[in-house]
Enzyme design. Structure first.
Site, PDB file in Angstrom:
ATOM      1  N   LYS A 271       0.845  -1.200   0.000  1.00 31.28           N
ATOM      2  CA  LYS A 271       0.000   0.000   0.000  1.00 31.28           C
ATOM      3  C   LYS A 271       0.874   1.242   0.000  1.00 31.28           C
ATOM      4  O   LYS A 271       1.726   1.410   0.878  1.00 31.28           O
ATOM      5  CB  LYS A 271      -0.910  -0.006   1.244  1.00 31.28           C
ATOM      6  CG  LYS A 271      -1.676   1.306   1.469  1.00 31.28           C
ATOM      7  CD  LYS A 271      -2.611   1.232   2.674  1.00 31.28           C
ATOM      8  CE  LYS A 271      -3.200   2.608   3.010  1.00 31.28           C
ATOM      9  NZ  LYS A 271      -4.101   2.586   4.179  1.00 31.28           N
ATOM     10  N   LYS A 283     -10.322  12.667   8.356  1.00 28.37           N
ATOM     11  CA  LYS A 283      -9.864  12.218   9.674  1.00 28.37           C
ATOM     12  C   LYS A 283      -9.798  13.403  10.632  1.00 28.37           C
ATOM     13  O   LYS A 283      -9.596  14.530  10.193  1.00 28.37           O
ATOM     14  CB  LYS A 283      -8.448  11.628   9.558  1.00 28.37           C
ATOM     15  CG  LYS A 283      -8.355  10.277   8.898  1.00 28.37           C
ATOM     16  CD  LYS A 283      -6.909   9.793   8.911  1.00 28.37           C
ATOM     17  CE  LYS A 283      -6.759   8.439   8.248  1.00 28.37           C
ATOM     18  NZ  LYS A 283      -7.471   7.350   8.961  1.00 28.37           N
ATOM     19  N   ASP A 294       1.657   6.210   5.644  1.00 25.87           N
ATOM     20  CA  ASP A 294       0.680   5.307   5.031  1.00 25.87           C
ATOM     21  C   ASP A 294       1.175   4.683   3.718  1.00 25.87           C
ATOM     22  O   ASP A 294       0.453   3.938   3.072  1.00 25.87           O
ATOM     23  CB  ASP A 294      -0.644   6.057   4.821  1.00 25.87           C
ATOM     24  CG  ASP A 294      -1.866   5.179   5.012  1.00 25.87           C
ATOM     25  OD1 ASP A 294      -1.741   4.114   5.649  1.00 25.87           O
ATOM     26  OD2 ASP A 294      -2.944   5.554   4.505  1.00 25.87           O
ATOM     27  N   ASP A 353     -12.198   7.051   3.556  1.00 25.22           N
ATOM     28  CA  ASP A 353     -11.025   6.792   4.402  1.00 25.22           C
ATOM     29  C   ASP A 353     -10.615   5.314   4.382  1.00 25.22           C
ATOM     30  O   ASP A 353      -9.539   4.960   4.849  1.00 25.22           O
ATOM     31  CB  ASP A 353     -11.313   7.248   5.835  1.00 25.22           C
ATOM     32  CG  ASP A 353     -10.046   7.369   6.670  1.00 25.22           C
ATOM     33  OD1 ASP A 353      -8.939   7.330   6.078  1.00 25.22           O
ATOM     34  OD2 ASP A 353     -10.160   7.509   7.905  1.00 25.22           O
ATOM     35  N   GLU A 355      -9.375   3.731   2.031  1.00 23.33           N
ATOM     36  CA  GLU A 355      -8.804   3.875   0.688  1.00 23.33           C
ATOM     37  C   GLU A 355      -7.735   2.842   0.382  1.00 23.33           C
ATOM     38  O   GLU A 355      -7.489   2.518  -0.773  1.00 23.33           O
ATOM     39  CB  GLU A 355      -8.236   5.296   0.518  1.00 23.33           C
ATOM     40  CG  GLU A 355      -6.806   5.519   1.032  1.00 23.33           C
ATOM     41  CD  GLU A 355      -6.655   5.299   2.536  1.00 23.33           C
ATOM     42  OE1 GLU A 355      -7.670   5.420   3.246  1.00 23.33           O
ATOM     43  OE2 GLU A 355      -5.535   4.997   2.993  1.00 23.33           O
ATOM     44  N   ARG A 357      -7.659  -0.370   0.914  1.00 21.37           N
ATOM     45  CA  ARG A 357      -8.216  -1.582   0.284  1.00 21.37           C
ATOM     46  C   ARG A 357      -8.623  -1.314  -1.156  1.00 21.37           C
ATOM     47  O   ARG A 357      -8.630  -2.216  -1.990  1.00 21.37           O
ATOM     48  CB  ARG A 357      -9.374  -2.112   1.127  1.00 21.37           C
ATOM     49  CG  ARG A 357     -10.468  -1.111   1.343  1.00 21.37           C
ATOM     50  CD  ARG A 357     -11.375  -1.479   2.519  1.00 21.37           C
ATOM     51  NE  ARG A 357     -10.756  -1.232   3.813  1.00 21.37           N
ATOM     52  CZ  ARG A 357     -11.344  -1.461   4.982  1.00 21.37           C
ATOM     53  NH1 ARG A 357     -12.569  -1.951   5.015  1.00 21.37           N
ATOM     54  NH2 ARG A 357     -10.719  -1.212   6.110  1.00 21.37           N
TER      55      ARG A 357
HETATM   56  N1  BES Z   1      -4.279   4.433   6.931  1.00 27.87           N
HETATM   57  C1  BES Z   1      -5.441   4.114   7.688  1.00 27.87           C
HETATM   58  C2  BES Z   1      -5.158   3.088   8.785  1.00 27.87           C
HETATM   59  C3  BES Z   1      -4.332   3.580   9.939  1.00 27.87           C
HETATM   60  C4  BES Z   1      -4.947   4.166  11.029  1.00 27.87           C
HETATM   61  C5  BES Z   1      -2.963   3.415   9.951  1.00 27.87           C
HETATM   62  C6  BES Z   1      -4.192   4.597  12.091  1.00 27.87           C
HETATM   63  C7  BES Z   1      -2.208   3.844  11.023  1.00 27.87           C
HETATM   64  C8  BES Z   1      -2.824   4.447  12.084  1.00 27.87           C
HETATM   65  C9  BES Z   1      -6.530   3.563   6.788  1.00 27.87           C
HETATM   66  O1  BES Z   1      -6.554   4.064   5.514  1.00 27.87           O
HETATM   67  C10 BES Z   1      -7.828   3.925   7.416  1.00 27.87           C
HETATM   68  O2  BES Z   1      -8.124   5.076   7.468  1.00 27.87           O
HETATM   69  N2  BES Z   1      -8.574   2.924   7.886  1.00 27.87           N
HETATM   70  C11 BES Z   1      -9.825   3.156   8.507  1.00 27.87           C
HETATM   71  C12 BES Z   1     -10.798   2.149   7.966  1.00 27.87           C
HETATM   72  C13 BES Z   1     -12.217   2.441   8.305  1.00 27.87           C
HETATM   73  C14 BES Z   1     -12.687   3.689   7.606  1.00 27.87           C
HETATM   74  C15 BES Z   1     -13.064   1.253   7.905  1.00 27.87           C
HETATM   75  C16 BES Z   1      -9.653   2.971  10.013  1.00 27.87           C
HETATM   76  O3  BES Z   1      -8.922   2.081  10.445  1.00 27.87           O
HETATM   77  O4  BES Z   1     -10.240   3.760  10.752  1.00 27.87           O
HETATM   78 ZN    ZN Z   2      -4.767   4.722   4.768  1.00 29.30          ZN
HETATM   79 MN    MN Z   3      -7.662   5.881   5.387  1.00 25.58          MN
END
Ligand code: BES
Ligand code: ZN
Ligand code: MN
Length: 508
Positions: A271, A283, A294, A353, A355, A357
């Protein structure tokens, strides 16, 4: 850091400091050196007993070294210590030696490899693990500092001291391997730590091309037109909100020597979100700066490919890096948009968010064309993985137990831990969409976020053996450790290099 191997005697070495590694067991305490009486005295006084993580400085007069650094190995001779535990103990002891030397702002450190380390690990492996640990522990990200205080300066060189020439040859071979793995891990860390204003998708693609070229890895970069031709609507959708356009990078390494075709190719997918604001599903501001990390999966894939190529690993490898910046803007995709991935499946983007996947869906779809023997993706995919495992292990998911077993073995060897989590049918059910083939977030907020994300990926990884590592909590630990300083950790490089090297040896 420059690493040399020199054949010599501890007693005659002219240098600022020699590190000596000593177990806690009293019987083996007396090192076979002229310092044994000095060390025994220290031991008697209980000032240093060889406990794991313990260090002590000695200033002997008889010798030519300015200082001796004693480093504890703990219960090194305890039969219960497994080979893997010995590896980790040795490496973290080396890490403590580096930290102790840096505290004194030394520029050079000699490592006395003879004794407990080689007795247990052999010259080749001891040198490999030592060289690797030296580079990992010495790493700091200083590129943007105008002035570097003395105490923060890394060591400039390290020398492994070996008793005789025959064993030095073994050690040289091992040290070379450790140095290559350590160097590329630090390269990956540099990429992770680089701020997003200096590391856009196109810049990261350029860096991939430059470094691939040095290792005879072919590198194909797809721009937006190229991605449209491939039908990568999911990756394009994530990138469309940013002035920094997305890229898709495909790296391919064909070994020059002894390619073992039956084993390859292995496809690694990372990713590469160079910054994740969340997009329109934005966020909160807390810790948002950490979203520069990321792209850790992509950085690790690039570094791993380069390391394996430099090691001339006889294995056909592919590295895929979907790269985008996830921004909110007038051109950004909206929650509710429906995009089509390159395998033809439609996705309802219920949350912009989620994104990672989306961009992985296109990369996993693209992976099919290589007829892979196995596909492994690495992604900072979910915040939920912190809740499940903390900063102790990456979440491991997959559709093939044998593949996951191999990943677990490599994890145990390297100490880059993984922990398997389930892909129950329910997690797939939650991702059903009313309007498209699949939704990118679950329709029920019922926990298990990491498994839901993995289930989404699994539907794009049908038709080959696949494993997914959720590295969100491992990519940039908040706690300083001897081998892994705060910030970008390079987590996954050692694991994947080990996995691929074991894969061709069919070693378990
Ligand atoms: N990049 C984030 C995941 C992340 C969160 C990495 C905190 C490191 C620290 C990912 O893109 C994301 O935002 N995931 C969301 C998914 C949700 C919207 C289903 C998450 O984990 O809140
Ligand atoms: Zn992310
Ligand atoms: Mn995200």
């Amino acid at each position: 850091m420059e690493i040399q191997i020199s054949v010599g005697k501890l007693e005659t070495e002219k240098c600022p400091a020699v590190a000596l590694f000593l177990p806690q067991e009293a019987s083996s305490f007396a090192a076979k050196t002229i310092y044994s009486s000095l060390i025994a005295r220290l031991h008697r006084q209980k000032d240093f007993i060889g406990k794991f993580e313990e260090t002590a400085w000695l200033y002997p007069n008889e010798n030519e070294a300015e200082r001796l650094l004693l480093v504890g190995l703990g219960e090194w001779n305890n039969k219960k210590l497994t080979e893997n535990e010995s590896r980790h103990t040795a490496q973290s002891a080396i890490g403590h030696a580096v930290l102790a030397a840096r505290k004194l702002a030394l520029e050079q450190l000699h490592i006395w490899l003879e004794g407990p380390l080689v007795e247990k690990l052999g010259y080749r492996l001891a040198a490999q693990l030592t060289a690797e640990a030296l580079l990992l522990a010495n790493y700091r990200f200083l590129k943007y500092k105008s002035k570097i205080p003395d105490k923060e300066k890394p060591l400039r060189s390290a020398t492994l001291l070996i008793g005789d020439e025959r064993q030095a040859a073994e050690a040289r071979a091992g040290a070379r391997v450790g140095q290559i793995i350590g160097k590329w891990t630090c390269f990956g860390r540099d990429l992770q730590n680089t701020p997003s204003n200096d590391l856009t998708p196109s810049r990261l693609a350029e860096i991939a091309a430059e470094n691939a070229a040095t290792q005879k890895i072919s590198c194909q970069i797809y721009d937006e037109k190229g991605m449209r031709d491939l039908g990568m609507g999911a990756l394009l959708g994530v990138g469309q909100g940013s002035v920094n356009p997305p890229r898709f990078v495909a790296l391919e390494y064909h070994p020059a020597k002894n390619p073992r075709h039956e084993n390859g190719p292995i496809v690694l997918v990372g990713k590469g979100i160079t910054f994740d604001t969340g997009g329109i599903s934005i966020k909160p501001a807390d810790d948002l700066d950490l979203m520069k990390f990321d792209m850790s999966g992509a950085a690790v894939v690039l570094a791993t490919m380069c390391a394996l190529a430099e090691l001339q690993t006889p294995l056909h490898l592919v590295g895929l890096m979907p790269l985008a910046e996830n921004m909110p803007s007038g051109s950004a995709q909206r929650p509710g948009d429906i995009v089509r991935a390159c395998n033809g499946k439609t996705i309802e983007v219920a949350d912009t968010d989620a994104e990672g996947r989306l961009i992985l869906a296109d990369a996993l779809g693209f992976a099919h064309r290589y007829k892979p023997k196995a596909v492994i993706d690495l992604a900072t995919l979910t915040g939920a993985i912190y809740v499940a495992l903390g900063e102790t292990a990456a979440g491991l998911f997959g559709n093939d137990q044998a593949l996951m077993t191999r990943i677990k073995k490599a994890a145990e060897r390297t100490g880059e831990r993984v922990w398997e989590l389930p892909l129950f049918q329910e997690f797939f059910d939650y991702m059903k969409s009313d309007v498209a083939d699949i939704r990118n977030i679950a329709s029920k907020p019922s926990g298990g976020g990491s498994s839901k994300g993995a289930a989404f990926l699994a539907t794009f990884a049908e038709g080959y053996k696949w494993a997914h590592l959720d590295i969100a909590a491992m990519a940039h630990p908040k706690e300083d450790k001897p081998l892994v300083p705060k910030g970008g950790s390079g987590y996954g490089v050692r694991l994947l290099v080990q996995f691929c090297r074991d894969w061709i040896e069919a070693k378990f």
